[in-house]
Design a protein around this motif. Structure first.
Motif, PDB file in Angstrom:
ATOM      1  N   TRP A   1       0.829  -1.208   0.000  1.00  0.00           N
ATOM      2  CA  TRP A   1       0.000   0.000   0.000  1.00  0.00           C
ATOM      3  C   TRP A   1       0.865   1.261   0.000  1.00  0.00           C
ATOM      4  CZ3 TRP A   1      -0.546   4.065   3.446  1.00  0.00           C
ATOM      5  CH2 TRP A   1      -1.613   4.941   3.191  1.00  0.00           C
ATOM      6  N   LEU A   2       1.935   1.262   0.791  1.00  0.00           N
ATOM      7  CA  LEU A   2       2.815   2.424   0.859  1.00  0.00           C
ATOM      8  C   LEU A   2       3.463   2.733  -0.488  1.00  0.00           C
ATOM      9  CD1 LEU A   2       4.558   1.648   4.269  1.00  0.00           C
ATOM     10  CD2 LEU A   2       3.058   3.604   3.807  1.00  0.00           C
ATOM     11  N   LEU A   3       3.723   1.691  -1.268  1.00  0.00           N
ATOM     12  CA  LEU A   3       4.393   1.852  -2.558  1.00  0.00           C
ATOM     13  C   LEU A   3       3.408   1.938  -3.729  1.00  0.00           C
ATOM     14  CD1 LEU A   3       7.331  -0.679  -2.029  1.00  0.00           C
ATOM     15  CD2 LEU A   3       7.396   1.819  -1.789  1.00  0.00           C
ATOM     16  N   SER A   4       2.117   2.043  -3.423  1.00  0.00           N
ATOM     17  CA  SER A   4       1.113   2.048  -4.498  1.00  0.00           C
ATOM     18  C   SER A   4       1.036   3.404  -5.201  1.00  0.00           C
ATOM     19  CB  SER A   4      -0.266   1.678  -3.937  1.00  0.00           C
ATOM     20  OG  SER A   4      -0.692   2.632  -2.958  1.00  0.00           O
ATOM     21  N   VAL A   5       1.429   4.479  -4.503  1.00  0.00           N
ATOM     22  CA  VAL A   5       1.392   5.826  -5.088  1.00  0.00           C
ATOM     23  C   VAL A   5       2.695   6.533  -4.746  1.00  0.00           C
ATOM     24  CG1 VAL A   5       0.237   8.062  -5.124  1.00  0.00           C
ATOM     25  CG2 VAL A   5      -1.120   5.977  -4.867  1.00  0.00           C
ATOM     26  N   GLY A   6       3.330   7.137  -5.745  1.00  0.00           N
ATOM     27  CA  GLY A   6       4.567   7.867  -5.501  1.00  0.00           C
ATOM     28  C   GLY A   6       5.568   7.641  -6.612  1.00  0.00           C
ATOM     29  N   GLU A   7       6.771   8.164  -6.415  1.00  0.00           N
ATOM     30  CA  GLU A   7       7.839   8.017  -7.401  1.00  0.00           C
ATOM     31  C   GLU A   7       9.127   7.593  -6.710  1.00  0.00           C
ATOM     32  OE1 GLU A   7       8.157  10.776 -10.838  1.00  0.00           O
ATOM     33  OE2 GLU A   7       6.772  12.008  -9.666  1.00  0.00           O
ATOM     34  N   ALA A   8       9.936   6.859  -7.434  1.00  0.00           N
ATOM     35  CA  ALA A   8      11.198   6.349  -6.889  1.00  0.00           C
ATOM     36  C   ALA A   8      12.364   7.246  -7.270  1.00  0.00           C
ATOM     37  CB  ALA A   8      11.456   4.929  -7.408  1.00  0.00           C
ATOM     38  N   GLU A   9      13.336   7.297  -6.356  1.00  0.00           N
ATOM     39  CA  GLU A   9      14.657   7.868  -6.645  1.00  0.00           C
ATOM     40  C   GLU A   9      14.612   9.281  -7.228  1.00  0.00           C
ATOM     41  OE1 GLU A   9      17.031   6.291  -5.467  1.00  0.00           O
ATOM     42  OE2 GLU A   9      16.451   4.201  -5.376  1.00  0.00           O
ATOM     43  N   GLN A  10      13.844  10.164  -6.601  1.00  0.00           N
ATOM     44  CA  GLN A  10      13.906  11.575  -6.966  1.00  0.00           C
ATOM     45  C   GLN A  10      15.023  12.249  -6.167  1.00  0.00           C
ATOM     46  OE1 GLN A  10       9.935  13.656  -7.585  1.00  0.00           O
ATOM     47  NE2 GLN A  10       9.310  11.956  -6.278  1.00  0.00           N
ATOM     48  N   SER A  11      15.815  13.059  -6.811  1.00  0.00           N
ATOM     49  CA  SER A  11      16.913  13.746  -6.139  1.00  0.00           C
ATOM     50  C   SER A  11      16.484  15.171  -5.806  1.00  0.00           C
ATOM     51  CB  SER A  11      18.150  13.759  -7.035  1.00  0.00           C
ATOM     52  OG  SER A  11      18.582  12.433  -7.297  1.00  0.00           O
ATOM     53  N   LEU A  12      16.816  15.599  -4.600  1.00  0.00           N
ATOM     54  CA  LEU A  12      16.354  16.886  -4.093  1.00  0.00           C
ATOM     55  C   LEU A  12      17.503  17.665  -3.474  1.00  0.00           C
ATOM     56  CD1 LEU A  12      13.983  18.783  -3.123  1.00  0.00           C
ATOM     57  CD2 LEU A  12      13.899  17.349  -1.081  1.00  0.00           C
ATOM     58  N   TRP A  13      17.569  18.971  -3.774  1.00  0.00           N
ATOM     59  CA  TRP A  13      18.584  19.854  -3.192  1.00  0.00           C
ATOM     60  C   TRP A  13      17.917  21.012  -2.457  1.00  0.00           C
ATOM     61  CZ3 TRP A  13      19.374  17.024  -7.447  1.00  0.00           C
ATOM     62  CH2 TRP A  13      20.624  16.389  -7.608  1.00  0.00           C
ATOM     63  N   TRP A  14      18.553  21.485  -1.387  1.00  0.00           N
ATOM     64  CA  TRP A  14      18.076  22.678  -0.702  1.00  0.00           C
ATOM     65  C   TRP A  14      19.245  23.332   0.034  1.00  0.00           C
ATOM     66  CZ3 TRP A  14      17.803  17.821   1.244  1.00  0.00           C
ATOM     67  CH2 TRP A  14      18.175  17.622   2.575  1.00  0.00           C
ATOM     68  N   ASP A  15      19.040  24.598   0.398  1.00  0.00           N
ATOM     69  CA  ASP A  15      20.038  25.347   1.151  1.00  0.00           C
ATOM     70  C   ASP A  15      19.623  25.393   2.614  1.00  0.00           C
ATOM     71  OD1 ASP A  15      20.182  27.500  -1.641  1.00  0.00           O
ATOM     72  OD2 ASP A  15      21.762  26.116  -1.032  1.00  0.00           O
ATOM     73  N   ASP A  16      20.510  24.960   3.495  1.00  0.00           N
ATOM     74  CA  ASP A  16      20.258  25.042   4.930  1.00  0.00           C
ATOM     75  C   ASP A  16      20.818  26.375   5.410  1.00  0.00           C
ATOM     76  OD1 ASP A  16      20.687  24.754   7.847  1.00  0.00           O
ATOM     77  OD2 ASP A  16      19.908  22.734   7.492  1.00  0.00           O
ATOM     78  N   ASP A  17      19.940  27.338   5.640  1.00  0.00           N
ATOM     79  CA  ASP A  17      20.369  28.684   6.000  1.00  0.00           C
ATOM     80  C   ASP A  17      21.030  28.744   7.372  1.00  0.00           C
ATOM     81  OD1 ASP A  17      19.382  29.675   3.601  1.00  0.00           O
ATOM     82  OD2 ASP A  17      17.391  30.068   4.431  1.00  0.00           O
ATOM     83  N   GLU A  18      20.636  27.847   8.273  1.00  0.00           N
ATOM     84  CA  GLU A  18      21.210  27.871   9.614  1.00  0.00           C
ATOM     85  C   GLU A  18      22.704  27.617   9.583  1.00  0.00           C
ATOM     86  OE1 GLU A  18      20.743  25.696  13.987  1.00  0.00           O
ATOM     87  OE2 GLU A  18      19.517  25.013  12.291  1.00  0.00           O
ATOM     88  N   PHE A  19      23.138  26.691   8.731  1.00  0.00           N
ATOM     89  CA  PHE A  19      24.546  26.315   8.699  1.00  0.00           C
ATOM     90  C   PHE A  19      25.265  26.771   7.428  1.00  0.00           C
ATOM     91  CE2 PHE A  19      22.337  23.223  11.408  1.00  0.00           C
ATOM     92  CZ  PHE A  19      23.064  23.381  12.578  1.00  0.00           C
ATOM     93  N   GLY A  20      24.529  27.351   6.506  1.00  0.00           N
ATOM     94  CA  GLY A  20      25.142  27.839   5.280  1.00  0.00           C
ATOM     95  C   GLY A  20      25.673  26.725   4.394  1.00  0.00           C
ATOM     96  N   LEU A  21      24.967  25.599   4.353  1.00  0.00           N
ATOM     97  CA  LEU A  21      25.426  24.452   3.574  1.00  0.00           C
ATOM     98  C   LEU A  21      24.377  24.038   2.547  1.00  0.00           C
ATOM     99  CD1 LEU A  21      26.900  22.244   6.448  1.00  0.00           C
ATOM    100  CD2 LEU A  21      28.198  23.575   4.768  1.00  0.00           C
ATOM    101  N   ARG A  22      24.852  23.641   1.382  1.00  0.00           N
ATOM    102  CA  ARG A  22      23.995  23.075   0.349  1.00  0.00           C
ATOM    103  C   ARG A  22      23.780  21.604   0.684  1.00  0.00           C
ATOM    104  NH1 ARG A  22      20.262  24.868  -3.231  1.00  0.00           N
ATOM    105  NH2 ARG A  22      20.359  23.842  -5.257  1.00  0.00           N
ATOM    106  N   CYS A  23      22.533  21.155   0.669  1.00  0.00           N
ATOM    107  CA  CYS A  23      22.209  19.781   1.071  1.00  0.00           C
ATOM    108  C   CYS A  23      21.463  19.055  -0.039  1.00  0.00           C
ATOM    109  CB  CYS A  23      21.350  19.791   2.335  1.00  0.00           C
ATOM    110  SG  CYS A  23      22.147  20.527   3.773  1.00  0.00           S
ATOM    111  N   LYS A  24      21.432  17.748   0.079  1.00  0.00           N
ATOM    112  CA  LYS A  24      20.727  16.930  -0.901  1.00  0.00           C
ATOM    113  C   LYS A  24      20.203  15.672  -0.224  1.00  0.00           C
ATOM    114  CE  LYS A  24      24.842  14.345  -2.369  1.00  0.00           C
ATOM    115  NZ  LYS A  24      25.721  13.965  -3.501  1.00  0.00           N
TER     116      LYS A  24
END
Length: 275
Positions: free
Chosen positions: A130-153
């Motif tokens: 059921w958990l795998l019935s809706v969604g997508e696999a292996e999407q890559s995501l990036w964001w900036d963590d402003d607290e530490f000034g680091l690029r994350c993924k």
């Protein structure tokens, strides 16, 4: 590195951008991942040697890593299984080496059979299915963590809106054993990192055993475990940011250090029969 999704036009430089790129492209990007957090908490020197040092050696995947990757494809992207993982008689043949050079991940027939049985176990588990019935696999995501000034993924195994599912392969999927795996391998830190990146409401583990009868279980960490993971994530991020600012990457220490035995190794716990 700059990667662009042909459909969305997003690149690795886009805040909160998601990309459908290869696993190799994702790992080549230097942004901070959950694996980076694990390494720097062992020591900043481990982090530097694994992810920054230009002279670091190439790490070939172990048998366990190959099976994990194969199982992920069999469970999450079954239509890609045969194309990504052609079956070979030996990985040492010229054919196999050429496939590896061409970007494929050849496997033995025994490995393919095992992965298919593991995938079948996951699909036959009602909650996992059921958990795998809706969604997508292996999407890559990036964001900036402003607290530490680091690029994350991060790269969720399975992502559907407010829900992230992480697929783990293990020798023992029982509650007691997997709780130990969470602590030993920092899966609670990984959860905190992925929740930060995806802003998901729930993070659930699907765990499948690597040997017969390939039992599957589904787990969700309690609030205390998540809080500990978040605290460790923030300490790791602070350590990375500080070391980068100072350009210093210490190891375990340069001086002689005094050690004490852990509590479980005291003489009081030695069985009387050994005297």
């Amino acid at each position: 590195m700059s990667c662009t999704d042909k459909k969305t036009g997003l690149s690795c430089a886009d805040p909160c951008g998601t990309l459908m790129i290869s696993n190799a492209e994702y790992h080549a990007d230097p942004a901070v991942s959950a694996s980076h957090l694990h390494a720097v908490l062992q020591s900043p020197q481990h982090y530097f040697k694994k992810y920054i040092d230009p002279n670091r050696p190439k790490n070939d995947p172990t048998a366990a890593m190959r099976l994990g990757t194969l199982c992920h494809t069999a469970v999450l992207e079954p239509d890609e299984l045969k194309e990504r993982h052609p079956v070979v008689s030996s990985r040492r043949t010229k054919e196999a080496q050429q496939l590896i050079s061409d970007g494929f991940e050849p496997v033995l027939q025994s490995e393919m059979d095992t992965a298919k049985q593991m995938a079948e176990s996951v699909r036959n588990h009602p909650e996992a299915a059921w958990l795998l019935s809706v969604g997508e696999a292996e999407q890559s995501l990036w964001w900036d963590d402003d607290e530490f000034g680091l690029r994350c993924k991060c790269r969720p195994d399975w992502w559907s809106g407010d829900l992230v599912v992480d697929l783990k392969t293990t020798q023992d999927a029982s509650p007691k054993a997997f709780a130990k795996s969470v602590a030993n391998f920092g899966y609670h830190r990984q959860q905190a990192h992925y929740v930060k990146g995806t802003n998901c409401a729930r993070f659930i583990f699907i765990v499948v055993e690597k040997t017969y009868p390939f039992q599957t279980a589904v787990y969700e960490l309690d609030t205390e475990a998540f809080a500990i993971g978040e605290d460790q994530r923030r300490r790791a991020m602070h350590r990375i940011a500080t070391c980068k600012q100072r350009d210093e990457w210490p190891g375990y220490g340069d001086n002689v250090q005094t050690l004490s035995l852990p509590s479980w190794a005291t003489y009081d716990e030695i069985p009387f029969s050994e005297f």
